[in-house]
Design an enzyme around this catalytic site. Sequence first.
Site, PDB file in Angstrom:
ATOM      1  CE  LYS A  87      34.772  39.325  46.893  1.00  0.00           C
ATOM      2  NZ  LYS A  87      34.644  40.621  46.196  1.00  0.00           N
TER       3      LYS A  87
HETATM    4  C1  E4P Z   1      31.845  42.446  46.256  1.00  0.00           C
HETATM    5  O1  E4P Z   1      32.438  41.713  46.947  1.00  0.00           O
HETATM    6  C2  E4P Z   1      31.399  42.131  44.889  1.00  0.00           C
HETATM    7  O2  E4P Z   1      32.470  41.738  44.116  1.00  0.00           O
HETATM    8  C3  E4P Z   1      30.685  43.319  44.333  1.00  0.00           C
HETATM    9  O3  E4P Z   1      29.831  43.825  45.325  1.00  0.00           O
HETATM   10  C4  E4P Z   1      29.954  43.077  43.040  1.00  0.00           C
HETATM   11  O4  E4P Z   1      29.165  44.200  42.755  1.00  0.00           O
HETATM   12  P1  E4P Z   1      28.502  44.459  41.324  1.00  0.00           P
HETATM   13  O5  E4P Z   1      27.450  43.432  41.109  1.00  0.00           O
HETATM   14  O6  E4P Z   1      27.943  45.840  41.421  1.00  0.00           O
HETATM   15  O7  E4P Z   1      29.609  44.341  40.315  1.00  0.00           O
END
Ligand code: E4P
Length: 218
Positions: A87
């Site tokens: 990622k």
């Molecule tokens: C997923 O890949 C993201 O990091 C995550 O969904 C972020 O979510 P949030 O905005 O609730 O922290």
Amino acid sequence: MKFFIDTANLDQIREANDLGVLDGVTTNPSLMAKEQIKGEASIRQHYVDICNIVKGDVSAEVISTDFEGMIKEGRELAALHKQIVVKVPCTKDGIKAVKYFTDNGIRTNCTLVFSVGQALLAAKAGATYVSPFVGRLDDISTDGVELIRQIVDVYRYYEFPTQVLAASIRHTMHIIQCLEAGADVATCPLSAIMGLLKHPLTDAGLAQFLADHKKVNG
Ligand code: E4P
């Protein structure tokens, strides 16, 4: 549509996996910190532990912000397990890193995406997944689901193979709306996944069926 769980909590991952409908897991440094996973060795072991619970893709995020650091870290993360998807944040160095990983057979999830332009660059670089953050856009009075719809339209028109992974999902309606918008994947907290099950008519109907059965069968 694939379902990922958005957590680093092993119990929640097991619970979602036991339901039999889980296709993968996304994590981020904040989610890892929430579980108090500290130190490089522990963090990497935790990714392996997650891969050993689920069958699908597991996103592991780089901490480096420069190209060389991302490449080194991403290579090490990818080597941990075949299910790992690296990622990478959607920055200038991040897009260069996505292209490098694509050219070297390493799958990527381009994260922190908030615009069609960023999603275009991620797709051009060959990202496996692009992660537009629905909830965080909604938080600033911008329609997050509409961004999913726009990215899906652009990717379909130009036939980009990058999968749209709707992230920052906060509740069940986000899941339904992202599904209607054509997202390939929704990554959700356990509460939102379980929330899909809830319907008072299901509960009332089941209670009635069981009561009727008992009346006749004792
Ligand atoms: C997923 O890949 C993201 O990091 C995550 O969904 C972020 O979510 P949030 O905005 O609730 O922290």
